[in-house]
Design a protein around this motif. Sequence first.
Motif, PDB file in Angstrom:
ATOM      1  N   GLU A  54       0.830  -1.210   0.000  1.00 52.95           N
ATOM      2  CA  GLU A  54       0.000   0.000   0.000  1.00 52.95           C
ATOM      3  C   GLU A  54       0.863   1.259   0.000  1.00 52.95           C
ATOM      4  O   GLU A  54       0.588   2.212  -0.742  1.00 52.95           O
ATOM      5  CB  GLU A  54      -0.920   0.006   1.221  1.00 52.95           C
ATOM      6  N   VAL A  55       1.913   1.269   0.819  1.00 57.51           N
ATOM      7  CA  VAL A  55       2.841   2.415   0.826  1.00 57.51           C
ATOM      8  C   VAL A  55       3.479   2.569  -0.546  1.00 57.51           C
ATOM      9  O   VAL A  55       3.533   3.675  -1.109  1.00 57.51           O
ATOM     10  CB  VAL A  55       3.925   2.231   1.907  1.00 57.51           C
ATOM     11  N   ARG A  56       3.933   1.472  -1.096  1.00 57.45           N
ATOM     12  CA  ARG A  56       4.568   1.501  -2.415  1.00 57.45           C
ATOM     13  C   ARG A  56       3.619   2.081  -3.462  1.00 57.45           C
ATOM     14  O   ARG A  56       3.997   2.933  -4.271  1.00 57.45           O
ATOM     15  CB  ARG A  56       5.003   0.083  -2.798  1.00 57.45           C
ATOM     16  N   SER A  57       2.382   1.617  -3.447  1.00 61.09           N
ATOM     17  CA  SER A  57       1.400   2.061  -4.441  1.00 61.09           C
ATOM     18  C   SER A  57       1.054   3.533  -4.279  1.00 61.09           C
ATOM     19  O   SER A  57       0.873   4.249  -5.276  1.00 61.09           O
ATOM     20  CB  SER A  57       0.133   1.212  -4.330  1.00 61.09           C
ATOM     21  N   ARG A  58       0.944   3.996  -3.033  1.00 61.24           N
ATOM     22  CA  ARG A  58       0.605   5.401  -2.797  1.00 61.24           C
ATOM     23  C   ARG A  58       1.638   6.328  -3.428  1.00 61.24           C
ATOM     24  O   ARG A  58       1.290   7.336  -4.049  1.00 61.24           O
ATOM     25  CB  ARG A  58       0.484   5.679  -1.309  1.00 61.24           C
ATOM     26  N   PHE A  59       2.906   6.004  -3.259  1.00 61.30           N
ATOM     27  CA  PHE A  59       3.943   6.842  -3.863  1.00 61.30           C
ATOM     28  C   PHE A  59       3.998   6.657  -5.374  1.00 61.30           C
ATOM     29  O   PHE A  59       4.132   7.628  -6.122  1.00 61.30           O
ATOM     30  CB  PHE A  59       5.305   6.552  -3.232  1.00 61.30           C
ATOM     31  N   ALA A  60       3.861   5.436  -5.835  1.00 56.04           N
ATOM     32  CA  ALA A  60       3.916   5.166  -7.273  1.00 56.04           C
ATOM     33  C   ALA A  60       2.797   5.882  -8.020  1.00 56.04           C
ATOM     34  O   ALA A  60       2.971   6.293  -9.177  1.00 56.04           O
ATOM     35  CB  ALA A  60       3.838   3.667  -7.520  1.00 56.04           C
ATOM     36  N   ASP A  61       1.663   6.049  -7.368  1.00 57.79           N
ATOM     37  CA  ASP A  61       0.515   6.695  -8.004  1.00 57.79           C
ATOM     38  C   ASP A  61       0.493   8.209  -7.803  1.00 57.79           C
ATOM     39  O   ASP A  61      -0.471   8.872  -8.182  1.00 57.79           O
ATOM     40  CB  ASP A  61      -0.784   6.106  -7.441  1.00 57.79           C
ATOM     41  N   SER A  62       1.541   8.752  -7.186  1.00 55.92           N
ATOM     42  CA  SER A  62       1.579  10.185  -6.887  1.00 55.92           C
ATOM     43  C   SER A  62       2.672  10.892  -7.680  1.00 55.92           C
ATOM     44  O   SER A  62       3.446  10.268  -8.412  1.00 55.92           O
ATOM     45  CB  SER A  62       1.838  10.389  -5.386  1.00 55.92           C
ATOM     46  N   GLU A  63       2.737  12.208  -7.487  1.00 58.32           N
ATOM     47  CA  GLU A  63       3.786  13.017  -8.105  1.00 58.32           C
ATOM     48  C   GLU A  63       5.054  13.054  -7.250  1.00 58.32           C
ATOM     49  O   GLU A  63       6.046  13.671  -7.638  1.00 58.32           O
ATOM     50  CB  GLU A  63       3.294  14.463  -8.277  1.00 58.32           C
ATOM     51  N   VAL A  64       5.024  12.421  -6.089  1.00 55.37           N
ATOM     52  CA  VAL A  64       6.110  12.531  -5.119  1.00 55.37           C
ATOM     53  C   VAL A  64       6.879  11.215  -5.047  1.00 55.37           C
ATOM     54  O   VAL A  64       6.285  10.139  -4.853  1.00 55.37           O
ATOM     55  CB  VAL A  64       5.564  12.893  -3.721  1.00 55.37           C
ATOM     56  N   ALA A  65       8.195  11.291  -5.190  1.00 53.12           N
ATOM     57  CA  ALA A  65       9.035  10.095  -5.154  1.00 53.12           C
ATOM     58  C   ALA A  65       9.408   9.739  -3.715  1.00 53.12           C
ATOM     59  O   ALA A  65       9.698  10.627  -2.904  1.00 53.12           O
ATOM     60  CB  ALA A  65      10.308  10.327  -5.966  1.00 53.12           C
ATOM     61  N   LEU A  66       9.408   8.458  -3.423  1.00 48.43           N
ATOM     62  CA  LEU A  66       9.942   7.996  -2.146  1.00 48.43           C
ATOM     63  C   LEU A  66      11.449   7.837  -2.331  1.00 48.43           C
ATOM     64  O   LEU A  66      11.923   6.849  -2.900  1.00 48.43           O
ATOM     65  CB  LEU A  66       9.285   6.671  -1.735  1.00 48.43           C
ATOM     66  N   VAL A  67      12.192   8.812  -1.853  1.00 50.87           N
ATOM     67  CA  VAL A  67      13.637   8.887  -2.094  1.00 50.87           C
ATOM     68  C   VAL A  67      14.393   7.880  -1.242  1.00 50.87           C
ATOM     69  O   VAL A  67      15.427   7.344  -1.647  1.00 50.87           O
ATOM     70  CB  VAL A  67      14.138  10.320  -1.813  1.00 50.87           C
ATOM     71  N   GLY A  68      13.896   7.618  -0.041  1.00 53.88           N
ATOM     72  CA  GLY A  68      14.591   6.682   0.828  1.00 53.88           C
ATOM     73  C   GLY A  68      13.967   6.653   2.207  1.00 53.88           C
ATOM     74  O   GLY A  68      13.038   7.400   2.518  1.00 53.88           O
ATOM     75  N   LEU A  69      14.509   5.762   3.044  1.00 57.01           N
ATOM     76  CA  LEU A  69      14.135   5.696   4.455  1.00 57.01           C
ATOM     77  C   LEU A  69      15.297   6.255   5.266  1.00 57.01           C
ATOM     78  O   LEU A  69      16.451   5.903   5.031  1.00 57.01           O
ATOM     79  CB  LEU A  69      13.843   4.253   4.873  1.00 57.01           C
ATOM     80  N   GLY A  70      14.976   7.118   6.226  1.00 58.15           N
ATOM     81  CA  GLY A  70      16.014   7.757   7.034  1.00 58.15           C
ATOM     82  C   GLY A  70      16.115   7.109   8.400  1.00 58.15           C
ATOM     83  O   GLY A  70      15.313   7.405   9.289  1.00 58.15           O
ATOM     84  N   SER A  71      17.074   6.230   8.574  1.00 56.18           N
ATOM     85  CA  SER A  71      17.222   5.546   9.854  1.00 56.18           C
ATOM     86  C   SER A  71      18.275   6.238  10.726  1.00 56.18           C
ATOM     87  O   SER A  71      18.985   7.137  10.277  1.00 56.18           O
ATOM     88  CB  SER A  71      17.637   4.087   9.630  1.00 56.18           C
TER      89      SER A  71
END
Length: 257
Positions: A54-71
């Motif tokens: 679901e998280v993957r799809s939300r970003f894939a379907d948007s104008e905003v890229a998931l650049v990374g996870l900040g640990s």
Amino acid sequence: MPYRLGLVTYQLAKDWDVEEIIANCAETGFEGVELRTTHAHGVEVELDTGQRQEVRSRFADSEVALVGLGSAFEYDSVDSAELRSNIEDTKEYARLAADVGAPGIKVRPNKVHDDEGVPRERTFEQIGRALRECGEFAAQLGVEIRLEVHGRVTCEPAHIRTILDHADHRNVFACWNSNPQDCDESGSIDANYALLEKDIRLVHINELWSGYPWSRLFRLLLGSGYEGFTLAEIPPSRDPLRLMRYYRALWQAHGAG
């Protein structure tokens, strides 16, 4: 412009869920986001397969890229069990990053142990070896390991260079963090930037009104052919959308847009 503006959720967006992050970034022209772990958006290893998709799809379907996870995983501990825990947790978040479509995870060095009699060189080597193990594991998943230029003493670019040389792995990179320590006595960042230039895969930026040489950084990134994100790491605001619009305008005024 080959590189783009995005947001680190460490401060400004720490209380936003994924839907709000995407909406606010899209509305203000922020094209990507690094999701800080442990914050309200809840993109953590506890997510099941469906939630990750679901998280993957939300970003894939948007104008905003998931650049990374900040640990906040780090590898300097003198306690071998704590060190091993950080390495194994990094691997778990690499799996999470792969599942949600994030191309990398940010990790960090945090400190040296001079007061405990541990030579700095030994700490740098330990961090590097841990990064190599994490980088090797994450490479199989198509996820980059990005070492933030961070911490007490370890934030100095020369020390980051030493750590990366110890890591000596094609999947371990640097996250430029725009620290005051980047500047030499003359105020220039050129020499320190050159130390890490070939390994920079992510850039954190902060207060654009400060005395940091932002315009020079953006010129160096352009000259390097950098094609990633410059991610704003800025404090919360009662009017975040207004702040983000002003931030983007100032980012452009410095020659970045």
